[in-house]
Design an enzyme around this catalytic site. Structure first.
Site, PDB file in Angstrom:
ATOM      1  N   HIS A 106       0.853  -1.197   0.000  1.00 53.86           N
ATOM      2  CA  HIS A 106       0.000   0.000   0.000  1.00 53.86           C
ATOM      3  C   HIS A 106       0.878   1.232   0.000  1.00 53.86           C
ATOM      4  O   HIS A 106       1.815   1.340   0.786  1.00 53.86           O
ATOM      5  CB  HIS A 106      -0.909   0.018   1.232  1.00 53.86           C
ATOM      6  CG  HIS A 106      -1.833   1.185   1.222  1.00 53.86           C
ATOM      7  ND1 HIS A 106      -3.032   1.164   0.554  1.00 53.86           N
ATOM      8  CD2 HIS A 106      -1.708   2.440   1.722  1.00 53.86           C
ATOM      9  CE1 HIS A 106      -3.624   2.335   0.670  1.00 53.86           C
ATOM     10  NE2 HIS A 106      -2.832   3.135   1.377  1.00 53.86           N
TER      11      HIS A 106
ATOM     12  N   ASP B 251     -14.960   3.548   7.218  1.00 55.26           N
ATOM     13  CA  ASP B 251     -13.921   4.350   6.557  1.00 55.26           C
ATOM     14  C   ASP B 251     -14.469   5.033   5.310  1.00 55.26           C
ATOM     15  O   ASP B 251     -14.099   6.168   5.003  1.00 55.26           O
ATOM     16  CB  ASP B 251     -12.713   3.485   6.189  1.00 55.26           C
ATOM     17  CG  ASP B 251     -11.619   4.338   5.568  1.00 55.26           C
ATOM     18  OD1 ASP B 251     -11.084   5.200   6.289  1.00 55.26           O
ATOM     19  OD2 ASP B 251     -11.353   4.191   4.369  1.00 55.26           O
TER      20      ASP B 251
ATOM     21  N   ARG C 146     -13.708  13.469   6.004  1.00 53.99           N
ATOM     22  CA  ARG C 146     -12.396  14.096   6.247  1.00 53.99           C
ATOM     23  C   ARG C 146     -11.954  14.889   5.029  1.00 53.99           C
ATOM     24  O   ARG C 146     -11.348  15.951   5.141  1.00 53.99           O
ATOM     25  CB  ARG C 146     -11.344  13.022   6.573  1.00 53.99           C
ATOM     26  CG  ARG C 146     -11.531  12.416   7.961  1.00 53.99           C
ATOM     27  CD  ARG C 146     -10.742  11.134   8.101  1.00 53.99           C
ATOM     28  NE  ARG C 146      -9.336  11.327   7.823  1.00 53.99           N
ATOM     29  CZ  ARG C 146      -8.536  10.400   7.293  1.00 53.99           C
ATOM     30  NH1 ARG C 146      -8.994   9.197   6.981  1.00 53.99           N
ATOM     31  NH2 ARG C 146      -7.271  10.663   7.054  1.00 53.99           N
TER      32      ARG C 146
ATOM     33  N   SER D 278      -7.307   4.453   8.976  1.00 55.98           N
ATOM     34  CA  SER D 278      -8.041   4.305   7.714  1.00 55.98           C
ATOM     35  C   SER D 278      -7.363   3.244   6.833  1.00 55.98           C
ATOM     36  O   SER D 278      -8.008   2.310   6.344  1.00 55.98           O
ATOM     37  CB  SER D 278      -8.062   5.672   7.007  1.00 55.98           C
ATOM     38  OG  SER D 278      -8.409   5.554   5.664  1.00 55.98           O
TER      39      SER D 278
ATOM     40  N   LYS E 263      -8.537  -1.162   6.464  1.00 55.28           N
ATOM     41  CA  LYS E 263      -8.869  -1.799   5.178  1.00 55.28           C
ATOM     42  C   LYS E 263      -7.933  -2.974   4.895  1.00 55.28           C
ATOM     43  O   LYS E 263      -8.356  -4.019   4.404  1.00 55.28           O
ATOM     44  CB  LYS E 263      -8.798  -0.762   4.049  1.00 55.28           C
ATOM     45  CG  LYS E 263      -9.990   0.189   4.084  1.00 55.28           C
ATOM     46  CD  LYS E 263      -9.891   1.301   3.072  1.00 55.28           C
ATOM     47  CE  LYS E 263      -8.867   2.327   3.468  1.00 55.28           C
ATOM     48  NZ  LYS E 263      -8.919   3.611   2.799  1.00 55.28           N
TER      49      LYS E 263
END
Ligand code: URA
Length: 432
Positions: A86, A165, A172, A187, A191
């Site tokens: 990620h 989220d 946000r 967040s 996930k």
């Protein structure tokens, strides 16, 4: 049972610098997901967290509560080990595209549940949608079958994965509370943990084009995420990588696919190749395969073969021509000298303004819009030499893009040779 009055107490407690207990956090996330607590109250709580932060226990509880707001995926029935990557998001960051098939070519499963671009950062799904026929929406059954067969899948997360989220990120985004370490860490990691990967490599970007502008902040974010992953049984390491200058020589959806193909053909810009190989080695090491020759797999067509299969498995035609913009214009050097600055944020904003990104979630992106880079910081340029080419289907957008670039490109006639040149893109490795 805590009633809605206590939300105000929770907001006040955080606003005044207190810590929230597990019951307060669990209740708040659940109540927000179910719509019992409204956006305005959660916006106030997010802003209080933005200013006051959360300690590691609060972040772990918050992350777990987010995971429990929805379903979890299960890859345990696969015949291959799973490793995910990620990135916290940058400009020209197309690394997932060559990396997923490269790692899959060694028999490891790479489930990449990816997002769309918002603001100046591009999204992997938008990039892949530039390939005719390619589709991001897959059922869980399809995801598992492609992972078992090809090894790599890049797709949109299902609506049931961390719904808290989905709601909170959108809130946000419009309340100036995205760039908060506890909120980013929870967040991302909620996930990744809910997705069910057994190992994870994080690419935490540092610099003007990233959420984290300096290395200390990035280190704090990275170590928070590594702890969250490891404490949940996901083997996790993080690399801090530079994002002051765009990665590679293209920014924009189809343009970045073109650069991906160059990398899979054994070429491509040095910084993108370096980062792809480093991340691939880290992912393979976590999958128990530390000695594989990843360099050779890019050069001998093995990774390209997996790319083609990955694209075909999701309806794409790997041989189809990529879209080309209707209009192109060059940005040239206005003097002789050294190109000392190419600011990632301004190039990202310019590409976004050309149509490569979206200002609101529902906007369409232009597949062919974006920026080609002809010179990088540290290089000598002559007056009139091309530094960038801007591409768009909407020529009226060019002046806005040029305006965005006006402060981000500096050619200095007095600078010494090499001024502004960037070194290795990998700055630091964080593990537990
Ligand atoms: N990416 C995410 O998924 N969440 C954040 O908060 C920031 C980047």
């Amino acid at each position: 049972m805590i009633n809605s009055l206590n939300v105000i107490d929770i907001i006040r407690q955080k606003r005044d610098g207190g810590t929230l207990d597990d019951e307060q956090i669990n209740w708040a996330i659940d109540a927000y997901t179910r719509g019992v607590v409204g956006d305005e109250q959660f916006a106030a709580l997010s802003m209080a967290i933005f200013f006051r932060g959360m300690d590691r226990r609060e972040i772990a509880t918050w992350t777990q509560a987010m995971i429990e707001s929805g379903e979890r995926m299960d890859f345990s029935g696969l015949s291959r080990r799973t490793v995910d990557k990620h990135s916290t998001g940058g400009v020209g960051d197309k690394i997932t595209l060559p990396l997923a098939p490269l790692v899959a070519s060694f028999g490891v499963a790479v489930p990449q549940l990816s997002g769309r671009g918002l603001g100046h950062t591009g999204g992997t799904l938008d990039k892949l949608e530039a390939i005719p026929g390619w589709k991001p929406d897959l059922s869980t059954r399809d995801i598992l079958s492609i992972l078992d067969d090809v090894g790599a899948v890049v797709c949109a997360p299902g609506a049931g994965l961390v719904p808290a989220d989905r709601k909170l990120y959108a809130l946000r985004d419009i309340t100036g509370t995205v760039d908060s370490i506890p909120l980013i860490a929870s967040s991302i990691m909620s996930k990744k943990i809910a997705e069910g990967t057994s190992a994870l490599v994080l690419d935490v970007k540092v610099g003007s084009g990233a959420f984290m502008k300096n290395q200390d902040q990035a280190r704090e974010l990275a170590s928070t995420m590594v702890d969250l992953g490891e404490d949940s049984g996901v083997r996790t390491i993080a690399l801090l990588t530079a994002m002051d200058v765009p990665l590679g020589l293209t920014v924009g959806n189809a343009l970045e696919i073109r650069e991906t193909l160059e990398i899979l053909e054994g070429g491509g810009p040095h910084d993108v190749v370096e980062l792809t190989l480093t991340l691939a080695r880290e992912m393979l090491a976590l999958a128990g395969r530390p000695h594989e020759d990843v360099d050779a797999a890019l050069k001998n067509g093995k990774a390209m073969d997996h790319w083609r299969r990955m694209i075909e498995a999701q309806g794409g035609d790997p041989d189809a021509a990529l879209p080309v913009a209707k209009h192109s214009e060059d940005v040239t050097a206005d003097t002789d000298g050294i190109l000392t600055t190419m600011d990632a944020l301004t190039v990202g904003v310019a590409s976004w303004r050309l149509g490569a990104g979206r200002a609101r979630k529902e906007d369409q992106v232009q597949a062919a819009a974006g920026i080609e880079i002809h010179a990088k910081p540290g290089q000598r340029v002559r007056k009139g030499q091309k530094i960038l080419t801007l591409h768009t289907d909407t020529p009226e957008l060019i002046p806005q893009a040029r305006q965005a670039l006006s402060t981000g490109l500096i050619v200095d006639g007095a600078a010494a040779e090499g001024t502004g040149a960037t070194g290795s893109v990998v700055l630091e490795r964080i593990s537990r």
